[in-house]
Scaffold this motif. Structure first.
Motif, PDB file in Angstrom:
ATOM      1  N   LEU A 139      52.918  52.089  37.887  1.00 46.64           N
ATOM      2  CA  LEU A 139      52.930  50.814  38.603  1.00 46.64           C
ATOM      3  C   LEU A 139      51.534  50.198  38.602  1.00 46.64           C
ATOM      4  O   LEU A 139      51.360  49.006  38.317  1.00 46.64           O
ATOM      5  CB  LEU A 139      53.433  51.020  40.029  1.00 46.64           C
ATOM      6  N   ALA A 140      50.532  51.011  38.921  1.00 47.24           N
ATOM      7  CA  ALA A 140      49.146  50.526  38.978  1.00 47.24           C
ATOM      8  C   ALA A 140      48.682  50.012  37.622  1.00 47.24           C
ATOM      9  O   ALA A 140      48.014  48.969  37.523  1.00 47.24           O
ATOM     10  CB  ALA A 140      48.230  51.642  39.471  1.00 47.24           C
ATOM     11  N   GLU A 141      49.038  50.743  36.576  1.00 48.97           N
ATOM     12  CA  GLU A 141      48.660  50.324  35.220  1.00 48.97           C
ATOM     13  C   GLU A 141      49.346  49.018  34.846  1.00 48.97           C
ATOM     14  O   GLU A 141      48.724  48.125  34.256  1.00 48.97           O
ATOM     15  CB  GLU A 141      49.040  51.425  34.231  1.00 48.97           C
ATOM     16  N   ILE A 188      46.341  41.726  38.747  1.00 50.94           N
ATOM     17  CA  ILE A 188      45.204  41.787  39.673  1.00 50.94           C
ATOM     18  C   ILE A 188      43.990  41.084  39.069  1.00 50.94           C
ATOM     19  O   ILE A 188      43.316  40.294  39.738  1.00 50.94           O
ATOM     20  CB  ILE A 188      44.868  43.255  40.009  1.00 50.94           C
ATOM     21  N   GLN A 189      43.728  41.347  37.804  1.00 55.43           N
ATOM     22  CA  GLN A 189      42.577  40.735  37.140  1.00 55.43           C
ATOM     23  C   GLN A 189      42.682  39.215  37.119  1.00 55.43           C
ATOM     24  O   GLN A 189      41.702  38.499  37.375  1.00 55.43           O
ATOM     25  CB  GLN A 189      42.436  41.283  35.721  1.00 55.43           C
ATOM     26  N   LEU A 248      48.069  38.457  45.560  1.00 56.69           N
ATOM     27  CA  LEU A 248      49.432  38.912  45.314  1.00 56.69           C
ATOM     28  C   LEU A 248      49.906  39.659  46.550  1.00 56.69           C
ATOM     29  O   LEU A 248      49.282  40.639  46.968  1.00 56.69           O
ATOM     30  CB  LEU A 248      49.484  39.834  44.099  1.00 56.69           C
ATOM     31  N   VAL A 249      50.987  39.190  47.148  1.00 48.71           N
ATOM     32  CA  VAL A 249      51.536  39.867  48.320  1.00 48.71           C
ATOM     33  C   VAL A 249      52.865  40.505  47.937  1.00 48.71           C
ATOM     34  O   VAL A 249      53.741  39.862  47.367  1.00 48.71           O
ATOM     35  CB  VAL A 249      51.691  38.917  49.532  1.00 48.71           C
ATOM     36  N   SER A 291      45.836  51.892  47.509  1.00 50.60           N
ATOM     37  CA  SER A 291      45.602  52.621  46.254  1.00 50.60           C
ATOM     38  C   SER A 291      45.371  51.677  45.075  1.00 50.60           C
ATOM     39  O   SER A 291      45.035  52.139  43.978  1.00 50.60           O
ATOM     40  CB  SER A 291      46.799  53.525  45.953  1.00 50.60           C
ATOM     41  N   LEU A 292      45.544  50.370  45.293  1.00 48.03           N
ATOM     42  CA  LEU A 292      45.459  49.414  44.197  1.00 48.03           C
ATOM     43  C   LEU A 292      44.170  48.595  44.239  1.00 48.03           C
ATOM     44  O   LEU A 292      43.185  48.939  43.612  1.00 48.03           O
ATOM     45  CB  LEU A 292      46.697  48.509  44.202  1.00 48.03           C
TER      46      LEU A 292
END
Length: 268
Positions: A120-122, A128-129, A138-139, A159-160
């Motif tokens: 998910l993070a990847e 995000i960038q 981003l909510v 964690s993000l």
């Protein structure tokens, strides 16, 4: 907090954006969250032409309605979902609003299980960038079978990246998480940047989201929690009725009007 109220245009699912803007404006709303969910409530979409965008802006201007967010529910575990979110950031730029709203799975019938948050993070890193580059937030909504509570999303957001915050839906935590919103909201309020204010009737897993004040939620308690947390973000009212939906546009407009009147009395 009256000046934080907005209408979620998804309240007018099945009706036009013009219907939503007119109805909400007549009820007293001056802010709107534009629904950009393809195959559900597509009041705006990234692929619209500049002419279409101009027409929407003229409509908002005519009714003195300010856009506060783009509701762009996307499945972040799929490439097409990430692509949609990236394009939806451009919508936030187009309509000069700071927030893009999503969940982690599909907008309806979410069945994906996030087994590895590293994936998910990847996946979400390019979103995000781009948010950082364009100063957007981003909510992620309390929604679906993975992150149905504020506490769960607070842990994920931590964690993000600080560009990721919570969109707290007061009824979804019941429907998806079988959790009342009071203690959960209090525990996660410091990470909440956007609210979906939604009422709830019936059993926890019953799709019944009436006008604000017509259901079972204690909104006095919710607003006390928000006040104590010094919450300053948008409070986007969403009414989703029952699976049968509203009988007609008049029923939607009446529910929106009743919700605004109830909240005006409560907040004042």
């Amino acid at each position: 907090m009256l000046n934080q109220l907005a209408i979620n245009s998804n309240t007018y699912h099945g009706f036009s954006l013009e219907d939503a803007v007119k109805g909400a404006s007549r009820a007293g709303f001056t802010q709107i969250e534009l629904s950009a969910v393809k195959d559900h409530t597509a009041h705006v979409l990234p692929e619209m032409s500049s002419k279409q965008f101009h027409k929407i802006k003229e409509l908002l201007h005519e009714y003195k309605m300010q856009c506060v967010g783009i509701g762009a529910h996307s499945n972040v575990m799929k490439a097409e979902g990430i692509d949609n979110l990236l394009k939806s950031i451009d919508l936030a730029v187009e309509f000069n609003c700071p927030y893009i709203i999503t969940a982690t799975g599909d907008s309806h019938h979410d069945s994906d299980v996030v087994e590895d948050e590293r994936i998910l993070a990847e996946n979400i890193e390019p979103v995000i960038q781009k948010c950082e580059k364009l100063n957007k937030t981003l909510v992620i909504e309390t929604h679906g079978n993975n992150y149905s509570t504020g506490v769960a999303l607070k842990k994920l957001a931590a964690s993000l990246n600080n560009r990721i915050k919570i969109n707290y839906d007061t009824a979804n935590v019941i429907f998806y998480g079988n959790t009342l919103p009071y203690d959960d909201l209090e525990a996660s309020a410091d990470c909440v940047a956007f609210m979906h204010l939604k009422d709830k009737r019936g059993a926890f897993n019953e799709w019944n989201f009436p006008a604000i004040g017509d259901g079972d939620l204690d909104f006095r308690k919710i607003f006390r929690i928000l006040t104590n947390a010094n919450y300053r973000g948008p409070i986007s009212v969403e009414i989703e009725f029952t699976p049968a939906g509203p009988a007609d546009l008049e029923e939607v407009n009446e529910a929106v009007k009743r919700s605004y009147a109830y909240l005006s009395r409560l907040i004042e």
